[in-house]
Design a protein around this motif. Structure first.
Motif, PDB file in Angstrom:
ATOM      1  N   SER A   1      14.854 -54.928 -28.177  1.00  0.00           N
ATOM      2  CA  SER A   1      14.745 -53.948 -27.096  1.00  0.00           C
ATOM      3  C   SER A   1      13.385 -53.287 -27.026  1.00  0.00           C
ATOM      4  CB  SER A   1      15.823 -52.865 -27.269  1.00  0.00           C
ATOM      5  OG  SER A   1      17.104 -53.422 -27.114  1.00  0.00           O
ATOM      6  N   GLY A   2      12.573 -53.476 -28.063  1.00  0.00           N
ATOM      7  CA  GLY A   2      11.250 -52.859 -28.073  1.00  0.00           C
ATOM      8  C   GLY A   2      11.204 -51.648 -28.986  1.00  0.00           C
ATOM      9  N   ASP A   3      10.038 -51.408 -29.578  1.00  0.00           N
ATOM     10  CA  ASP A   3       9.903 -50.310 -30.538  1.00  0.00           C
ATOM     11  C   ASP A   3      10.088 -48.944 -29.887  1.00  0.00           C
ATOM     12  OD1 ASP A   3       9.371 -52.315 -32.289  1.00  0.00           O
ATOM     13  OD2 ASP A   3       7.197 -51.993 -32.345  1.00  0.00           O
ATOM     14  N   ASP A   4       9.725 -48.813 -28.628  1.00  0.00           N
ATOM     15  CA  ASP A   4       9.775 -47.509 -27.959  1.00  0.00           C
ATOM     16  C   ASP A   4      11.126 -47.227 -27.303  1.00  0.00           C
ATOM     17  OD1 ASP A   4       7.102 -47.148 -28.651  1.00  0.00           O
ATOM     18  OD2 ASP A   4       6.385 -48.072 -26.786  1.00  0.00           O
ATOM     19  N   ALA A   5      11.963 -48.245 -27.161  1.00  0.00           N
ATOM     20  CA  ALA A   5      13.249 -48.052 -26.487  1.00  0.00           C
ATOM     21  C   ALA A   5      14.249 -47.407 -27.441  1.00  0.00           C
ATOM     22  CB  ALA A   5      13.788 -49.395 -26.001  1.00  0.00           C
ATOM     23  N   PRO A   6      14.932 -46.333 -27.019  1.00  0.00           N
ATOM     24  CA  PRO A   6      15.940 -45.711 -27.891  1.00  0.00           C
ATOM     25  C   PRO A   6      17.156 -46.627 -28.034  1.00  0.00           C
ATOM     26  CG  PRO A   6      16.009 -44.731 -25.699  1.00  0.00           C
ATOM     27  CD  PRO A   6      14.824 -45.650 -25.724  1.00  0.00           C
ATOM     28  N   LEU A   7      17.844 -46.497 -29.137  1.00  0.00           N
ATOM     29  CA  LEU A   7      19.067 -47.266 -29.328  1.00  0.00           C
ATOM     30  C   LEU A   7      20.097 -46.838 -28.296  1.00  0.00           C
ATOM     31  CD1 LEU A   7      19.307 -47.201 -33.224  1.00  0.00           C
ATOM     32  CD2 LEU A   7      18.722 -49.166 -31.787  1.00  0.00           C
ATOM     33  N   ARG A   8      20.776 -47.797 -27.712  1.00  0.00           N
ATOM     34  CA  ARG A   8      21.764 -47.506 -26.672  1.00  0.00           C
ATOM     35  C   ARG A   8      22.979 -46.798 -27.264  1.00  0.00           C
ATOM     36  NH1 ARG A   8      23.491 -52.911 -24.971  1.00  0.00           N
ATOM     37  NH2 ARG A   8      25.005 -51.787 -23.690  1.00  0.00           N
ATOM     38  N   ARG A   9      23.461 -45.800 -26.543  1.00  0.00           N
ATOM     39  CA  ARG A   9      24.699 -45.095 -26.894  1.00  0.00           C
ATOM     40  C   ARG A   9      25.507 -44.925 -25.600  1.00  0.00           C
ATOM     41  NH1 ARG A   9      23.350 -46.717 -30.992  1.00  0.00           N
ATOM     42  NH2 ARG A   9      22.934 -45.623 -32.958  1.00  0.00           N
ATOM     43  N   PRO A  10      26.087 -46.021 -25.103  1.00  0.00           N
ATOM     44  CA  PRO A  10      26.687 -45.992 -23.767  1.00  0.00           C
ATOM     45  C   PRO A  10      28.020 -45.255 -23.720  1.00  0.00           C
ATOM     46  CG  PRO A  10      27.071 -48.115 -24.810  1.00  0.00           C
ATOM     47  CD  PRO A  10      26.179 -47.346 -25.742  1.00  0.00           C
ATOM     48  N   PRO A  11      28.375 -44.721 -22.546  1.00  0.00           N
ATOM     49  CA  PRO A  11      29.697 -44.108 -22.368  1.00  0.00           C
ATOM     50  C   PRO A  11      30.768 -45.178 -22.218  1.00  0.00           C
ATOM     51  CG  PRO A  11      28.523 -44.116 -20.286  1.00  0.00           C
ATOM     52  CD  PRO A  11      27.568 -44.661 -21.322  1.00  0.00           C
ATOM     53  N   CYS A  12      32.019 -44.769 -22.343  1.00  0.00           N
ATOM     54  CA  CYS A  12      33.119 -45.732 -22.165  1.00  0.00           C
ATOM     55  C   CYS A  12      34.384 -44.992 -21.737  1.00  0.00           C
ATOM     56  CB  CYS A  12      33.366 -46.504 -23.465  1.00  0.00           C
ATOM     57  SG  CYS A  12      34.445 -47.941 -23.268  1.00  0.00           S
ATOM     58  N   SER A  13      34.291 -44.288 -20.625  1.00  0.00           N
ATOM     59  CA  SER A  13      35.428 -43.503 -20.155  1.00  0.00           C
ATOM     60  C   SER A  13      36.184 -44.161 -19.008  1.00  0.00           C
ATOM     61  CB  SER A  13      34.963 -42.116 -19.711  1.00  0.00           C
ATOM     62  OG  SER A  13      33.992 -42.223 -18.677  1.00  0.00           O
ATOM     63  N   SER A  14      35.698 -45.309 -18.528  1.00  0.00           N
ATOM     64  CA  SER A  14      36.367 -46.026 -17.447  1.00  0.00           C
ATOM     65  C   SER A  14      36.060 -47.503 -17.567  1.00  0.00           C
ATOM     66  CB  SER A  14      35.923 -45.505 -16.080  1.00  0.00           C
ATOM     67  OG  SER A  14      34.576 -45.897 -15.825  1.00  0.00           O
ATOM     68  N   LEU A  15      36.775 -48.312 -16.794  1.00  0.00           N
ATOM     69  CA  LEU A  15      36.505 -49.745 -16.795  1.00  0.00           C
ATOM     70  C   LEU A  15      35.141 -50.049 -16.177  1.00  0.00           C
ATOM     71  CD1 LEU A  15      38.090 -52.141 -17.878  1.00  0.00           C
ATOM     72  CD2 LEU A  15      38.985 -52.551 -15.577  1.00  0.00           C
ATOM     73  N   LEU A  16      34.664 -49.162 -15.319  1.00  0.00           N
ATOM     74  CA  LEU A  16      33.312 -49.319 -14.778  1.00  0.00           C
ATOM     75  C   LEU A  16      32.280 -49.207 -15.897  1.00  0.00           C
ATOM     76  CD1 LEU A  16      31.341 -49.597 -12.410  1.00  0.00           C
ATOM     77  CD2 LEU A  16      31.482 -47.108 -12.114  1.00  0.00           C
ATOM     78  N   ASP A  17      32.449 -48.231 -16.782  1.00  0.00           N
ATOM     79  CA  ASP A  17      31.557 -48.110 -17.932  1.00  0.00           C
ATOM     80  C   ASP A  17      31.605 -49.371 -18.786  1.00  0.00           C
ATOM     81  OD1 ASP A  17      30.732 -45.552 -17.265  1.00  0.00           O
ATOM     82  OD2 ASP A  17      32.263 -44.566 -18.492  1.00  0.00           O
ATOM     83  N   VAL A  18      32.804 -49.914 -18.972  1.00  0.00           N
ATOM     84  CA  VAL A  18      32.967 -51.104 -19.809  1.00  0.00           C
ATOM     85  C   VAL A  18      32.145 -52.265 -19.265  1.00  0.00           C
ATOM     86  CG1 VAL A  18      34.605 -52.857 -20.632  1.00  0.00           C
ATOM     87  CG2 VAL A  18      35.247 -50.436 -20.655  1.00  0.00           C
ATOM     88  N   PHE A  19      32.262 -52.527 -17.971  1.00  0.00           N
ATOM     89  CA  PHE A  19      31.552 -53.672 -17.396  1.00  0.00           C
ATOM     90  C   PHE A  19      30.047 -53.411 -17.279  1.00  0.00           C
ATOM     91  CE2 PHE A  19      35.782 -55.136 -16.307  1.00  0.00           C
ATOM     92  CZ  PHE A  19      35.662 -56.499 -16.505  1.00  0.00           C
ATOM     93  N   ASN A  20      29.653 -52.171 -17.087  1.00  0.00           N
ATOM     94  CA  ASN A  20      28.225 -51.860 -17.150  1.00  0.00           C
ATOM     95  C   ASN A  20      27.688 -52.122 -18.550  1.00  0.00           C
ATOM     96  OD1 ASN A  20      27.492 -51.056 -14.517  1.00  0.00           O
ATOM     97  ND2 ASN A  20      28.392 -49.029 -14.812  1.00  0.00           N
ATOM     98  N   ASN A  21      28.456 -51.746 -19.566  1.00  0.00           N
ATOM     99  CA  ASN A  21      28.037 -51.963 -20.952  1.00  0.00           C
ATOM    100  C   ASN A  21      27.948 -53.449 -21.277  1.00  0.00           C
ATOM    101  OD1 ASN A  21      28.117 -49.188 -21.196  1.00  0.00           O
ATOM    102  ND2 ASN A  21      30.072 -49.145 -22.285  1.00  0.00           N
ATOM    103  N   ILE A  22      28.931 -54.213 -20.815  1.00  0.00           N
ATOM    104  CA  ILE A  22      28.916 -55.653 -21.068  1.00  0.00           C
ATOM    105  C   ILE A  22      27.703 -56.299 -20.407  1.00  0.00           C
ATOM    106  CG2 ILE A  22      30.128 -57.825 -20.619  1.00  0.00           C
ATOM    107  CD1 ILE A  22      32.754 -56.313 -20.941  1.00  0.00           C
ATOM    108  N   ARG A  23      27.421 -55.903 -19.172  1.00  0.00           N
ATOM    109  CA  ARG A  23      26.224 -56.435 -18.482  1.00  0.00           C
ATOM    110  C   ARG A  23      24.964 -56.127 -19.286  1.00  0.00           C
ATOM    111  NH1 ARG A  23      25.038 -52.636 -14.042  1.00  0.00           N
ATOM    112  NH2 ARG A  23      24.404 -51.511 -15.940  1.00  0.00           N
ATOM    113  N   ASP A  24      24.842 -54.892 -19.770  1.00  0.00           N
ATOM    114  CA  ASP A  24      23.662 -54.517 -20.550  1.00  0.00           C
ATOM    115  C   ASP A  24      23.616 -55.263 -21.880  1.00  0.00           C
ATOM    116  OD1 ASP A  24      23.032 -52.822 -18.485  1.00  0.00           O
ATOM    117  OD2 ASP A  24      23.780 -51.009 -19.473  1.00  0.00           O
ATOM    118  N   ASP A  25      24.779 -55.533 -22.468  1.00  0.00           N
ATOM    119  CA  ASP A  25      24.823 -56.343 -23.694  1.00  0.00           C
ATOM    120  C   ASP A  25      24.264 -57.731 -23.430  1.00  0.00           C
ATOM    121  OD1 ASP A  25      26.042 -54.215 -24.946  1.00  0.00           O
ATOM    122  OD2 ASP A  25      28.053 -55.100 -24.950  1.00  0.00           O
ATOM    123  N   GLU A  26      24.640 -58.306 -22.291  1.00  0.00           N
ATOM    124  CA  GLU A  26      24.157 -59.648 -21.966  1.00  0.00           C
ATOM    125  C   GLU A  26      22.632 -59.662 -21.807  1.00  0.00           C
ATOM    126  OE1 GLU A  26      26.116 -61.929 -22.375  1.00  0.00           O
ATOM    127  OE2 GLU A  26      28.114 -61.132 -22.024  1.00  0.00           O
TER     128      GLU A  26
END
Length: 422
Positions: free
Chosen positions: A362-387
């Motif tokens: 992700s790069g030295d300057d990028a913070p570690l991801r700490r995504p939300p997960c309160s809905s199925l929309l969050d889930v699929f956004n997280n999966i997309r970002d994982d990919e």
């Protein structure tokens, strides 16, 4: 914090919120009344989760549930049990025609395949009835609904039926996915790979378009089943090289690949919990495709790791584009649905070691991801970002110096943040 609604209590196969934690966190105005509906995340917030698990293997081998992690039985026992389980599922799928509810596919090739499938189902149904009538097969009974999600009529309870109906309304247009991929290629270029690497990738994409038109959750389940396989293949070869003394510098890379496989496993089980593996035909396609791709990738990696990683980059780019299109097409519907337990436990638990290992490039300057997960929309956004994370790593792995620099940079980043990569 979220408010508990007045819907009926459903027993869950997992216990995401322990009773002491519930008593500590609950207030007079927010008293959780069952062990299924909430997951307490690492910040002490209670996330409402999806109670019903629609997977074919629901309650058996699901991550973060009671029996997960047990030692398996011997292979003959497991093979026999699985054969009986799948045979009964196959018979039910054709005798009770579980495929009748599928929508007519939009493209011509899929319609031809669908028509052939109807004839096959009809023929197999007659054969099964003939064998049963002559005592060669046992009397077939409809599948029982698990007691913890039964309604008063013995069928799936009202809440589970409602959520399942909403999941079936989710859409994905194949042409829009291909158009998105073409735009991405024009903007950032295509993966540098020869035709014999792109050919199996195209075959995978065509198979998904033909067999899973208008069925995005099932499509994602098959895609995630196949997407895990390259990492398993790479780990196998790296471990073999270490054992033979050929190459001992790949241990850290093997760890990264395991984190990637662990991530894809969660994607897979999320799709299973949403019903992606319910149909026997879908499981047949996914499992055999996975076996084929494993051995194909083993051979490719033996002779050219760079080409093997290029193949994985193609698959992960396609997955990222597909999830992005899916989110755009179903944003409102996804936002109204709660996340499955396996998703909340993965993205919001206290131990994020494996999740952080995924973010190697992700790069030295990028913070570690700490995504939300309160809905199925969050889930699929997280999966997309994982990919997208997988794409970065697979691209870096095609350049020996680049991936070594990324790994070294990550070690420095973790050390600066007071974490450890060991």
């Amino acid at each position: 914090m979220i408010q508990e609604d007045e819907a009926s209590v459903i027993k869950c196969v997992a216990t995401p919120v322990s009773q002491p934690a519930r008593q500590e966190l609950a207030t007079d105005s927010q008293e959780p009344t069952d062990n299924c509906r909430f997951f307490v995340d690492r910040d002490g917030e209670m996330i409402r989760i999806m109670c019903c698990d629609y997977g074919f293997r629901a309650g058996a081998g699901r991550l973060y549930q009671d029996k997960y992690g047990e030692v398996p039985d011997n292979v003959l026992v497991m093979a026999g049990d699985n054969f009986q389980h799948e045979l009964s599922a196959l018979r039910r799928s054709v005798r009770f025609n579980e495929y009748a509810a599928l929508e007519a596919p939009p493209n011509a090739l899929a319609r031809v395949a669908g028509s052939a499938g109807k004839l096959l189902v009809s023929g197999l149904s007659r054969v099964d009835s003939w064998l049963e009538a002559r005592g060669l097969l046992g009397q077939l009974q409809p599948a029982e609904v698990p007691a913890d999600v039964q309604g008063e009529d013995g069928q799936l309870n009202e809440e589970c039926q409602e959520i399942r109906a909403q999941l079936r309304q989710l859409k994905l247009n194949d042409r829009e996915v291909w158009a998105r991929e073409e735009r991405r290629k024009k903007e950032s270029g295509d993966v540098d790979a020869p035709w014999f690497i792109k050919a199996p990738f195209w075959l995978l994409c065509v198979m998904l378009d033909v067999c899973f038109a208008n069925r995005p959750i099932q499509r994602f389940w098959v895609l995630e089943t196949v997407a895990r396989i390259p990492y398993f293949a790479y780990i196998s070869i790296l471990h073999l090289y270490e054992s033979l003394g050929f190459w001992r510098a790949g241990a850290e890379l093997r760890k990264v690949h395991f984190a990637e496989e662990w991530n894809e496993l969660h994607h897979l089980q999320i799709m299973e919990s949403l019903g992606g593996d319910q149909l026997w035909f879908d499981r047949f396609i996914a499992q055999h495709a996975a076996l084929l791709y494993y051995w194909v990738l083993i051979v490719i990696y033996l002779f050219s790791p760079k080409l093997a990683y290029a193949f994985s980059e193609l698959v992960e780019l396609h997955a990222a584009d597909t999830y992005e299109q899916f989110v755009e097409s179903n944003q409102e519907a996804l936002a109204a649905l709660p996340p499955p337990l396996v998703a909340a436990a993965y993205y919001r638990n206290e131990d994020l070691y494996m999740f952080d290992e995924l973010q190697t490039c992700s790069g030295d300057d990028a913070p570690l991801r700490r995504p939300p997960c309160s809905s199925l929309l969050d889930v699929f956004n997280n999966i997309r970002d994982d990919e997208v994370e997988h794409v970065k790593t697979m691209h870096a792995c095609q350049d020996t110096k680049l991936i070594a620099e990324q790994l070294a940079g990550r070690r420095k980043k973790l050390a600066a943040e007071g974490l450890s990569s060991e």
